[in-house]
Design a protein around this motif. Sequence first.
Motif, PDB file in Angstrom:
ATOM      1  N   ILE A 212       0.803  -1.125  -0.105  1.00 51.67           N
ATOM      2  CA  ILE A 212       0.012  -0.051  -0.080  1.00 51.67           C
ATOM      3  C   ILE A 212       0.860   1.253   0.031  1.00 51.67           C
ATOM      4  CG2 ILE A 212      -1.711   1.481   1.342  1.00 51.67           C
ATOM      5  CD1 ILE A 212      -2.896  -1.140   2.415  1.00 51.67           C
ATOM      6  N   LYS A 213       1.920   1.311   0.904  1.00 53.30           N
ATOM      7  CA  LYS A 213       2.636   2.346   0.982  1.00 53.30           C
ATOM      8  C   LYS A 213       3.543   2.806  -0.194  1.00 53.30           C
ATOM      9  CE  LYS A 213       4.642   3.447   4.828  1.00 53.30           C
ATOM     10  NZ  LYS A 213       5.535   3.595   6.039  1.00 53.30           N
ATOM     11  N   GLU A 214       3.764   1.779  -0.997  1.00 52.57           N
ATOM     12  CA  GLU A 214       4.594   1.815  -2.399  1.00 52.57           C
ATOM     13  C   GLU A 214       4.074   2.999  -3.307  1.00 52.57           C
ATOM     14  OE1 GLU A 214       5.135  -1.818  -4.026  1.00 52.57           O
ATOM     15  OE2 GLU A 214       6.760  -2.546  -2.383  1.00 52.57           O
ATOM     16  N   ASP A 215       2.730   2.885  -3.101  1.00 51.10           N
ATOM     17  CA  ASP A 215       2.000   3.730  -4.347  1.00 51.10           C
ATOM     18  C   ASP A 215       0.665   4.398  -3.688  1.00 51.10           C
ATOM     19  OD1 ASP A 215       0.549   5.072  -6.612  1.00 51.10           O
ATOM     20  OD2 ASP A 215       0.752   3.208  -7.903  1.00 51.10           O
ATOM     21  N   GLN A 216       0.810   5.827  -3.643  1.00 52.20           N
ATOM     22  CA  GLN A 216      -0.395   6.533  -3.335  1.00 52.20           C
ATOM     23  C   GLN A 216      -1.763   6.431  -3.995  1.00 52.20           C
ATOM     24  OE1 GLN A 216       0.188  10.829  -3.189  1.00 52.20           O
ATOM     25  NE2 GLN A 216       0.230  10.858  -5.276  1.00 52.20           N
ATOM     26  N   ASN A 217      -1.695   5.876  -5.060  1.00 49.41           N
ATOM     27  CA  ASN A 217      -2.887   5.469  -5.769  1.00 49.41           C
ATOM     28  C   ASN A 217      -3.539   4.250  -5.042  1.00 49.41           C
ATOM     29  OD1 ASN A 217      -2.939   7.572  -7.767  1.00 49.41           O
ATOM     30  ND2 ASN A 217      -1.309   6.381  -8.932  1.00 49.41           N
ATOM     31  N   ARG A 218      -2.779   3.663  -4.127  1.00 49.17           N
ATOM     32  CA  ARG A 218      -3.286   2.271  -3.609  1.00 49.17           C
ATOM     33  C   ARG A 218      -4.148   2.531  -2.096  1.00 49.17           C
ATOM     34  NH1 ARG A 218       2.047  -1.278  -4.497  1.00 49.17           N
ATOM     35  NH2 ARG A 218       1.774  -1.598  -6.732  1.00 49.17           N
ATOM     36  N   TYR A 219      -4.060   4.043  -1.773  1.00 50.65           N
ATOM     37  CA  TYR A 219      -4.762   4.340  -0.535  1.00 50.65           C
ATOM     38  C   TYR A 219      -5.521   5.774  -0.729  1.00 50.65           C
ATOM     39  CZ  TYR A 219      -0.331   6.897   0.485  1.00 50.65           C
ATOM     40  OH  TYR A 219       0.543   7.779   0.330  1.00 50.65           O
ATOM     41  N   ASN A 220      -5.157   6.431  -1.661  1.00 53.53           N
ATOM     42  CA  ASN A 220      -5.818   7.847  -1.657  1.00 53.53           C
ATOM     43  C   ASN A 220      -7.287   7.827  -2.436  1.00 53.53           C
ATOM     44  OD1 ASN A 220      -5.173   7.761  -4.381  1.00 53.53           O
ATOM     45  ND2 ASN A 220      -3.831   9.533  -4.305  1.00 53.53           N
ATOM     46  N   LYS A 221      -7.910   7.020  -2.939  1.00 53.13           N
ATOM     47  CA  LYS A 221      -9.113   6.930  -3.571  1.00 53.13           C
ATOM     48  C   LYS A 221     -10.014   5.899  -3.016  1.00 53.13           C
ATOM     49  CE  LYS A 221      -7.196   8.364  -8.151  1.00 53.13           C
ATOM     50  NZ  LYS A 221      -7.063   8.161  -9.445  1.00 53.13           N
ATOM     51  N   GLY A 222     -11.381   6.358  -2.762  1.00 54.60           N
ATOM     52  CA  GLY A 222     -12.400   5.456  -2.160  1.00 54.60           C
ATOM     53  C   GLY A 222     -12.255   4.768  -0.959  1.00 54.60           C
ATOM     54  N   GLU A 223     -13.424   3.736  -0.865  1.00 56.81           N
ATOM     55  CA  GLU A 223     -12.995   3.071   0.227  1.00 56.81           C
ATOM     56  C   GLU A 223     -12.754   1.685   0.111  1.00 56.81           C
ATOM     57  OE1 GLU A 223     -17.162   3.075   1.706  1.00 56.81           O
ATOM     58  OE2 GLU A 223     -16.906   5.428   2.574  1.00 56.81           O
ATOM     59  N   ASN A 224     -12.378   0.958   1.224  1.00 60.39           N
ATOM     60  CA  ASN A 224     -11.512  -0.334   1.123  1.00 60.39           C
ATOM     61  C   ASN A 224     -12.403  -1.418   1.885  1.00 60.39           C
ATOM     62  OD1 ASN A 224      -8.841   0.312   0.009  1.00 60.39           O
ATOM     63  ND2 ASN A 224      -9.174   2.056   1.470  1.00 60.39           N
ATOM     64  N   VAL A 225     -12.657  -2.604   1.342  1.00 62.53           N
ATOM     65  CA  VAL A 225     -13.118  -3.951   1.938  1.00 62.53           C
ATOM     66  C   VAL A 225     -11.745  -4.547   2.456  1.00 62.53           C
ATOM     67  CG1 VAL A 225     -14.372  -5.953   2.103  1.00 62.53           C
ATOM     68  CG2 VAL A 225     -15.117  -3.776   0.593  1.00 62.53           C
ATOM     69  N   ILE A 226     -11.572  -4.868   3.771  1.00 64.13           N
ATOM     70  CA  ILE A 226     -10.537  -5.605   4.222  1.00 64.13           C
ATOM     71  C   ILE A 226     -10.945  -6.956   4.718  1.00 64.13           C
ATOM     72  CG2 ILE A 226      -8.747  -5.570   5.922  1.00 64.13           C
ATOM     73  CD1 ILE A 226      -8.470  -2.740   5.998  1.00 64.13           C
ATOM     74  N   ILE A 227     -10.444  -7.928   4.122  1.00 59.97           N
ATOM     75  CA  ILE A 227     -10.990  -9.046   4.423  1.00 59.97           C
ATOM     76  C   ILE A 227      -9.642  -9.808   5.210  1.00 59.97           C
ATOM     77  CG2 ILE A 227     -11.678 -11.395   3.567  1.00 59.97           C
ATOM     78  CD1 ILE A 227     -12.953  -9.799   1.262  1.00 59.97           C
ATOM     79  N   ILE A 228      -9.781 -10.335   6.548  1.00 60.20           N
ATOM     80  CA  ILE A 228      -8.950 -11.167   7.209  1.00 60.20           C
ATOM     81  C   ILE A 228      -9.381 -12.797   7.338  1.00 60.20           C
ATOM     82  CG2 ILE A 228      -7.766 -11.329   9.509  1.00 60.20           C
ATOM     83  CD1 ILE A 228      -8.758  -8.398   9.827  1.00 60.20           C
ATOM     84  N   ASP A 229      -8.264 -13.537   7.009  1.00 60.09           N
ATOM     85  CA  ASP A 229      -8.564 -14.702   7.099  1.00 60.09           C
ATOM     86  C   ASP A 229      -8.673 -15.562   8.740  1.00 60.09           C
ATOM     87  OD1 ASP A 229      -8.615 -17.532   6.368  1.00 60.09           O
ATOM     88  OD2 ASP A 229      -6.669 -17.685   6.182  1.00 60.09           O
ATOM     89  N   GLY A 230      -9.624 -16.156   8.891  1.00 67.08           N
ATOM     90  CA  GLY A 230      -9.725 -16.586  10.232  1.00 67.08           C
ATOM     91  C   GLY A 230      -8.716 -17.008  10.923  1.00 67.08           C
ATOM     92  N   TYR A 231      -8.819 -17.224  12.251  1.00 68.01           N
ATOM     93  CA  TYR A 231      -7.676 -17.744  13.241  1.00 68.01           C
ATOM     94  C   TYR A 231      -7.650 -19.403  12.832  1.00 68.01           C
ATOM     95  CZ  TYR A 231      -5.273 -19.587  17.304  1.00 68.01           C
ATOM     96  OH  TYR A 231      -4.430 -20.145  18.294  1.00 68.01           O
ATOM     97  N   LYS A 232      -6.444 -19.864  12.843  1.00 70.63           N
ATOM     98  CA  LYS A 232      -6.231 -21.310  12.547  1.00 70.63           C
ATOM     99  C   LYS A 232      -5.261 -21.823  13.706  1.00 70.63           C
ATOM    100  CE  LYS A 232      -7.429 -21.352   7.665  1.00 70.63           C
ATOM    101  NZ  LYS A 232      -7.794 -19.890   7.662  1.00 70.63           N
ATOM    102  N   GLU A 233      -5.753 -22.881  14.208  1.00 72.67           N
ATOM    103  CA  GLU A 233      -4.830 -23.616  15.286  1.00 72.67           C
ATOM    104  C   GLU A 233      -3.756 -24.257  14.659  1.00 72.67           C
ATOM    105  OE1 GLU A 233      -5.453 -23.937  18.369  1.00 72.67           O
ATOM    106  OE2 GLU A 233      -7.559 -23.675  18.578  1.00 72.67           O
ATOM    107  N   SER A 234      -2.494 -23.533  15.264  1.00 76.66           N
ATOM    108  CA  SER A 234      -0.998 -23.906  14.753  1.00 76.66           C
ATOM    109  C   SER A 234      -0.924 -25.606  14.868  1.00 76.66           C
ATOM    110  CB  SER A 234      -0.004 -23.491  15.501  1.00 76.66           C
ATOM    111  OG  SER A 234      -0.028 -22.198  15.430  1.00 76.66           O
TER     112      SER A 234
END
Length: 284
Positions: A212-234
């Motif tokens: 994200i930090k490499e290119d401002q076009n990746r964070y300076n427009k629109g809204e984001n959906v963030i999807i986080i993989d669920g927790y898995k037992e090691s």
Amino acid sequence: MNFKNTGILYIVPTPIGNLSDITYRALKILQEVDLIACENIKHTNILLKHFNIKNILISFNKFNEFQKSDRLIQELEKGKKIALVSSAGTPLINDPGYILIKKCHLFKIQIIPLPGACAAITALSASGVSTSSFCYEGFLPSKKKLRRSLLNSLKKEKRTIILYESKYRVIETVQDIINEIGANRHIVIAREITKKWEIIYGNKAHIIFNWIKEDQNRYNKGENVIIIDGYKESKNINLSDKIINTFTLLRKVLSLKQSVLITSKIHKTNKNDLYQYAIQHEEK
């Protein structure tokens, strides 16, 4: 359920970017209802004008929802048909409407929901993360302490987690995910869904942060959906140094699938263990 002899409230999803995503049924309802209650009149006017629809619009947002809900109930009890729309996507999903819907149930007024666009579900379907069980958290708190506390409470959530985040805080939020959930947890950023500059990218949280930090076009427009993989037992994976060396060498020149297949045949080891090893140790 026995409804009163009243009007009908239609819950009408609208496009989240590409106007072509609206359904024929939604257009028909917006044309035929007596009035449209909309989160943003200017925004809805753009949609209606695009499809040559003329109708009465009234403002219905988080600031006037209490007051306007009573007025809409009165109109519905007179037999009016009303469409509820948000600025984009499915109404009530992180948008106003809950109070009005509760009152419709209380006064036995018929509600007809239409299927349609929803950024969370659209992003999830293309995320490559498990879709069989998930939880939706909407926008995280804007205050860092509260945001981190909520993320920490989700650290061992086994279901896939779906969040919304604005362009102003997406970098900070990914950093908080790293701190509270883990740098190696797989996450997906879905930005500008259905629009021209749509991006869907998944990787370990710390790699996403740098990306994200490499290119401002990746964070300076629109809204984001963030999807986080669920927790898995090691899972303890007992692979010998020979197996790991073989697999590592093959991965330098072959795909993951080919490397797993060949390594498993050479050493007669379980393919799932090799895939799990790759997930835990490979950066990309």
